[in-house]
Design a protein around this motif. Sequence first.
Motif, PDB file in Angstrom:
ATOM      1  N   UNK A  96       0.698  -1.219   0.213  1.00 57.28           N
ATOM      2  CA  UNK A  96      -0.006  -0.162  -0.209  1.00 57.28           C
ATOM      3  C   UNK A  96       0.934   1.240  -0.004  1.00 57.28           C
ATOM      4  N   UNK A  97       1.941   1.232   0.875  1.00 59.24           N
ATOM      5  CA  UNK A  97       2.815   2.408   0.767  1.00 59.24           C
ATOM      6  C   UNK A  97       3.546   2.536  -0.497  1.00 59.24           C
ATOM      7  N   UNK A  98       3.843   1.676  -1.072  1.00 62.13           N
ATOM      8  CA  UNK A  98       4.592   1.822  -2.497  1.00 62.13           C
ATOM      9  C   UNK A  98       3.560   2.177  -3.558  1.00 62.13           C
ATOM     10  N   UNK A  99       2.281   1.813  -3.292  1.00 61.42           N
ATOM     11  CA  UNK A  99       1.359   2.504  -4.596  1.00 61.42           C
ATOM     12  C   UNK A  99       1.192   4.056  -4.130  1.00 61.42           C
ATOM     13  N   UNK A 129       4.185   5.741  -5.258  1.00 67.35           N
ATOM     14  CA  UNK A 129       4.153   6.032  -6.731  1.00 67.35           C
ATOM     15  C   UNK A 129       3.063   7.316  -7.057  1.00 67.35           C
ATOM     16  N   UNK A 130       1.994   7.343  -6.606  1.00 70.78           N
ATOM     17  CA  UNK A 130       1.256   8.145  -6.931  1.00 70.78           C
ATOM     18  C   UNK A 130       1.439   9.558  -6.536  1.00 70.78           C
ATOM     19  N   UNK A 131       2.293   9.695  -5.217  1.00 71.40           N
ATOM     20  CA  UNK A 131       3.021  10.903  -4.949  1.00 71.40           C
ATOM     21  C   UNK A 131       4.217  11.391  -5.737  1.00 71.40           C
ATOM     22  N   UNK A 132       4.677  10.201  -6.157  1.00 72.31           N
ATOM     23  CA  UNK A 132       5.854  10.709  -7.181  1.00 72.31           C
ATOM     24  C   UNK A 132       5.124  11.384  -8.435  1.00 72.31           C
ATOM     25  N   UNK A 133       4.270  10.578  -8.887  1.00 74.36           N
ATOM     26  CA  UNK A 133       3.639  10.934 -10.333  1.00 74.36           C
ATOM     27  C   UNK A 133       2.875  12.361 -10.177  1.00 74.36           C
ATOM     28  N   UNK A 134       2.627  12.530  -8.919  1.00 77.06           N
ATOM     29  CA  UNK A 134       1.983  14.009  -8.711  1.00 77.06           C
ATOM     30  C   UNK A 134       2.958  15.095  -8.362  1.00 77.06           C
ATOM     31  N   UNK A 179       6.130  12.509  -0.494  1.00 78.23           N
ATOM     32  CA  UNK A 179       6.709  11.194  -1.081  1.00 78.23           C
ATOM     33  C   UNK A 179       8.219  10.857  -0.195  1.00 78.23           C
ATOM     34  N   UNK A 180       8.939  11.597   0.203  1.00 79.50           N
ATOM     35  CA  UNK A 180       9.816  10.973   1.030  1.00 79.50           C
ATOM     36  C   UNK A 180       9.391  10.630   2.335  1.00 79.50           C
ATOM     37  N   UNK A 181       8.680  11.040   2.917  1.00 79.82           N
ATOM     38  CA  UNK A 181       8.017  10.540   4.063  1.00 79.82           C
ATOM     39  C   UNK A 181       7.208   9.153   3.851  1.00 79.82           C
ATOM     40  N   UNK A 182       6.512   8.898   2.812  1.00 82.28           N
ATOM     41  CA  UNK A 182       6.070   7.686   2.588  1.00 82.28           C
ATOM     42  C   UNK A 182       7.277   6.601   2.137  1.00 82.28           C
ATOM     43  N   UNK A 183       8.088   7.117   1.545  1.00 83.40           N
ATOM     44  CA  UNK A 183       9.524   6.326   1.291  1.00 83.40           C
ATOM     45  C   UNK A 183      10.009   5.616   2.660  1.00 83.40           C
ATOM     46  N   UNK A 198       8.241   5.294   5.246  1.00 80.25           N
ATOM     47  CA  UNK A 198       7.399   4.158   5.900  1.00 80.25           C
ATOM     48  C   UNK A 198       7.508   2.982   5.274  1.00 80.25           C
ATOM     49  N   UNK A 199       8.039   2.775   3.894  1.00 77.86           N
ATOM     50  CA  UNK A 199       8.034   1.583   3.317  1.00 77.86           C
ATOM     51  C   UNK A 199       9.519   1.112   3.742  1.00 77.86           C
ATOM     52  N   UNK A 200      10.405   1.768   4.101  1.00 73.38           N
ATOM     53  CA  UNK A 200      11.939   1.339   4.607  1.00 73.38           C
ATOM     54  C   UNK A 200      11.357   0.653   6.028  1.00 73.38           C
ATOM     55  N   UNK A 201      10.805   1.583   6.749  1.00 70.75           N
ATOM     56  CA  UNK A 201      10.438   1.160   8.121  1.00 70.75           C
ATOM     57  C   UNK A 201       9.803  -0.218   7.975  1.00 70.75           C
ATOM     58  N   UNK A 202       8.827  -0.519   7.163  1.00 69.70           N
ATOM     59  CA  UNK A 202       8.092  -2.032   7.003  1.00 69.70           C
ATOM     60  C   UNK A 202       8.926  -3.006   6.659  1.00 69.70           C
ATOM     61  N   UNK A 203       9.986  -2.587   5.466  1.00 73.36           N
ATOM     62  CA  UNK A 203      11.237  -3.563   5.511  1.00 73.36           C
ATOM     63  C   UNK A 203      11.844  -3.994   6.715  1.00 73.36           C
ATOM     64  N   UNK A 204      12.614  -2.991   7.379  1.00 74.86           N
ATOM     65  CA  UNK A 204      13.056  -3.108   8.635  1.00 74.86           C
ATOM     66  C   UNK A 204      12.354  -4.048   9.653  1.00 74.86           C
ATOM     67  N   UNK A 205      10.983  -3.660   9.831  1.00 78.91           N
ATOM     68  CA  UNK A 205      10.339  -4.485  10.955  1.00 78.91           C
ATOM     69  C   UNK A 205       9.867  -5.788  10.309  1.00 78.91           C
ATOM     70  N   UNK A 206       9.997  -6.098   9.074  1.00 81.21           N
ATOM     71  CA  UNK A 206       9.924  -7.464   8.715  1.00 81.21           C
ATOM     72  C   UNK A 206      11.226  -8.297   9.090  1.00 81.21           C
TER      73      UNK A 206
END
Length: 124
Positions: free
Chosen positions: A88-91, A94-99, A105-109, A111-119
């Motif tokens: 969901x974060x990566x989607x 992408x939307x934030x990047x396109x817009x 976008x950097x904050x959302x990025x 969050x994605x890194x945070x999910x990866x670390x948490x995994x």
Amino acid sequence: MTIGYWCVLVAALLPYVFTGLAKAGGRRYNNYSPREFLEKQEGYRKRAHWVQLNSFEAFPAFAAAVIIAHLSGGAQERIDILAMAFIAIRVVYGILYLSNQASLRSLVWMAGVGCTVALFVSGV
């Protein structure tokens, strides 16, 4: 197959959505030199190309994190939730990047890194 593993498949295919956006419309696609063609795109198509590149870069760490979480005995529900959140974060990313919303976008990025670390540490 677990939801986490399905999310790995989705993450592997997600960059191609942005590849399609980068190649659609505009100048005629040149299959003889696709990388040169994509670098010459402008506006949202150029940003879609950048999203696809970033998505390919984010994929290996995410895929490894899901596999490691499974192998290290992480709670399946937690793995699935983190994996779905990553997608969901990566989607949204992408939307934030396109817009062209760089700061958000950097904050959302992150969050994605945070999910990866948490995994990665979910089995600890």
